[in-house]
Design an enzyme around this catalytic site. Structure first.
Site, PDB file in Angstrom:
ATOM      1  N   GLY A   1       0.827  -1.229   0.009  1.00  0.00           N
ATOM      2  CA  GLY A   1      -0.159  -0.212  -0.016  1.00  0.00           C
ATOM      3  C   GLY A   1       0.848   1.337   0.048  1.00  0.00           C
ATOM      4  N   GLY A   2       1.912   1.099   0.036  1.00  0.00           N
ATOM      5  CA  GLY A   2       2.867   2.501  -0.316  1.00  0.00           C
ATOM      6  C   GLY A   2       2.572   3.623  -1.152  1.00  0.00           C
TER       7      GLY A   2
ATOM      8  CG  ASP B   1      -5.097 -13.585 -12.320  1.00  0.00           C
ATOM      9  OD1 ASP B   1      -4.157 -12.682 -12.198  1.00  0.00           O
ATOM     10  OD2 ASP B   1      -5.308 -14.762 -12.689  1.00  0.00           O
TER      11      ASP B   1
ATOM     12  CG  ASP C   1      -2.000  -7.992  -3.974  1.00  0.00           C
ATOM     13  OD1 ASP C   1      -0.953  -7.309  -4.253  1.00  0.00           O
ATOM     14  OD2 ASP C   1      -1.591  -9.058  -3.380  1.00  0.00           O
TER      15      ASP C   1
ATOM     16  CB  CYS D   1      11.921  -4.043  -7.112  1.00  0.00           C
ATOM     17  SG  CYS D   1      11.387  -5.886  -6.853  1.00  0.00           S
TER      18      CYS D   1
END
Length: 585
Positions: free
Chosen positions: A264-265, A311, A284, A385
């Site tokens: 949730g950032g 999904d 999610d 990332c």
């Protein structure tokens, strides 16, 4: 003798007075000169003593520095000589030595010597050894020294040059600075910084590129348990996670989707930028992770969010027409090794392939969820990332070919441009607008950010492409490949046979009553045999095609039977459960 000495003394006494005076004066002058010299020497000694008291330490320090410089130069020359004498060990020698018992300092020195040789390979290489052999030994040493597996280390060596490789590996051994993001829904960064400083926290702004970030250097209190944290004034979040939301730049009163939102950032960052207006749909796939998502949203006071659990690949069928979509896709985590060291040795080529396939499906779904006719939006931000090319540039290039989208500027002032050519594979030229971030270059987690704009809601017609095929198991892939090859060969043989068959009405009829000559009869026989063989081939090909079709029909029937049996078994279990429940009642 005594008389002579008396005569000499008498002679001196008989000397003129002027000469005696001159001699006495000269003797006195010499005496005073000697005394003056002694006094000067005494003064010099005193001055030397004064200088030693003040400058002795400085002179000793200068002498020590000169000695250190001399020793450093000697060591440098020794290292150069050693690098010239570096002998590359073979793989058998390394295995025979046993890596477990080998000293890390020995491996470190071998890595350094190997790198020096590779930088000046023509002059320092060993005769008869290729560059590939040096690279193989270097890869093995780096894997053992830093704890990577061969797959991950090979990818790092492909991504970075020799000069940058060691910097990247060393950066992954150091934890990134702790950063927090100010929640502008409840406070300002200046007020938050002052409150934390009063609690004994040493901090600074994260950089000119962010107006809400703070980097924490030292803290006398747990940074995740202060009253300000519990009140929702800030969130502990990595600096690189600010970047996708800054690139997306959601506006107030827009309809935005965060397709993979936990924890949730980024969601709360978007809600703050939208000032709690509009709507942020938060999704999610993992239902367990939505608990942390709900907790952060509630603590930070976000009131314009809707949490769901679908999904992401099927989300366009659930809800669409968004102004902007953020897709922070699941990835291998190769950019956050400092946080998760397990990524060094638990990733394989199959893992990277599965991640890339999933990311391609998700980015197409994200594009299909956006409304191209939106007055303020129509943008998609794709981020990971990871620093691997097949999870970043390859995925975005795939989306450019499959949907009516284009890449636009991310609006981020720093970061390296994305690759347009990597190891012989060429990507779309506009991929240089994407941004890459590395731990050793930007002191933040490795990250990739790309921003796309949707041009049309129409999906282009599907074109045959190898990358379009969904991943299959080994057996399915082999069967499909064999069936396709068989059908293709059969069709080609049939077409070839039809082309070679004689066309009706083209054969010339022989005159009535005439007999063919021997050469003509032989030619006719050969033609008939050839036609017969071609006809047999055609019949065989048609039989193979029919057999293939029958096999496909049988396989479909078998699948339907299995599905019916599964449904019947499920229904039976439900019926039995109901009967047991009724009996117990």
């Amino acid at each position: 003798m005594e008389e002579d000495e008396e005569d000499e003394v008498d002679g001196e006494d008989d000397a003129p007075p002027s000469k005696k005076a001159k001699a006495a004066k000269q003797a006195m002058d010499d005496l005073f000169d000697e005394e003056d010299i002694e006094d000067d020497e005494d003064d010099d000694d005193e001055e030397d003593e004064d200088e030693l008291a003040v400058e002795r330490a400085a002179r000793e320090l200068e002498a020590a520095e000169e000695e250190d410089a001399r020793l450093a130069e000697e060591e440098l020359q020794t290292n150069i000589a050693e690098s010239k004498r570096f002998v590359l060990p073979s793989g058998q020698e390394i295995e025979a030595g046993g890596r477990v018992s080998e000293d890390l300092s020995v491996i470190q020195m071998r890595i350094r010597d190997n790198l020096n040789t590779l930088r000046n390979f023509k002059e320092l290489r060993e005769e008869g050894r290729s560059r590939t052999e040096y690279l193989q030994v270097l890869q093995a040493d780096l894997c053992f020294y830093y704890g990577y597996n061969d797959c991950m280390m090979e990818r790092f060596m492909q991504l970075f040059g020799l000069d940058e490789l060691i910097e990247a590996l060393e950066a992954n051994e150091v934890e990134r600075p702790v950063t927090i993001r100010t929640n502008t829904l409840k406070t300002r960064r200046r007020d938050l910084a002052q409150a934390l400083i009063n609690r004994g926290v040493s901090l600074d702004p994260v950089g000119k590129w962010s107006k809400v970030g703070l980097v924490i250097f030292e803290s006398s209190v747990p940074i995740g348990a202060t009253p300000e944290y519990l009140a929702g004034h800030y969130l502990v979040q990595s600096a690189s996670s600010f970047l996708p939301v800054m690139a997306l730049s959601p506006l107030p009163n827009e309809k935005v989707l965060d397709m993979a939102a936990a924890p949730g950032g980024k969601t709360t960052h978007m809600a703050a930028m939208m000032k709690n207006t509009g709507m942020v749909v938060v999704n999610d796939f993992n239902k367990a992770r939505t608990k942390s998502l709900f907790g952060n949203i509630h603590r930070l006071g976000c009131t314009n969010t809707v949490i769901c659990n679908y999904d992401g690949r099927e989300f366009p069928k659930v809800l669409g027409g968004f102004d902007r979509v953020l897709l922070d896709a699941p990835c291998s985590g190769s950019g956050v090794i400092a946080k998760d060291p397990g990524a060094k040795n638990n990733k394989s080529e199959d893992d990277f392939m599965r991640c890339s396939t999933l990311q391609k499906e998700l980015i197409l779904s994200a594009i299909d969820s956006v409304d191209a006719n939106s007055k303020t939006g129509g943008f998609i931000v794709y981020s990971t990332c990871s620093i691997m090319v097949d999870e970043n540039e390859s995925v975005v290039d795939y989306a450019l070919r499959k949907r009516n989208v284009k890449l636009v500027d991310t609006g981020l002032d720093f970061g390296r441009p994305g690759f347009t050519n990597f190891r012989g594979k060429r990507f779309h030229p506009t991929l240089e607008k994407t941004r890459r971030y590395y731990p050793h270059a930007h002191n933040m987690d490795g990250f990739y950010v790309a921003k796309l704009q949707k041009l049309s809601n129409e999906i282009p017609k599907r074109q045959p492409d190898e990358e379009d095929e969904a991943p299959k198991s080994n057996g399915q892939a082999t069967a499909a490949k064999g069936s396709a090859a068989q059908n293709g060969a059969a069709a080609a043989n049939a077409a070839k046979a039809k082309r070679k068959l004689p066309k009706p009405g083209k054969a010339r009829a022989a005159p009535a009553g005439s007999l063919p000559s021997a050469p003509e009869a032989d030619a006719d026989q050969k033609t008939k045999r050839k036609v017969k063989r071609l006809q047999d081939t055609t019949v065989e090909v048609e039989g193979l095609e029919a057999k293939s079709h029958r096999q496909q029909r049988q396989e479909r029937k078998h699948e339907r039977r299995q599905a019916k049996r599964g449904a019947a078994a499920a229904g039976g279990s439900n019926k039995a459960a109901k009967q047991r429940k009724a009996g117990s009642a």
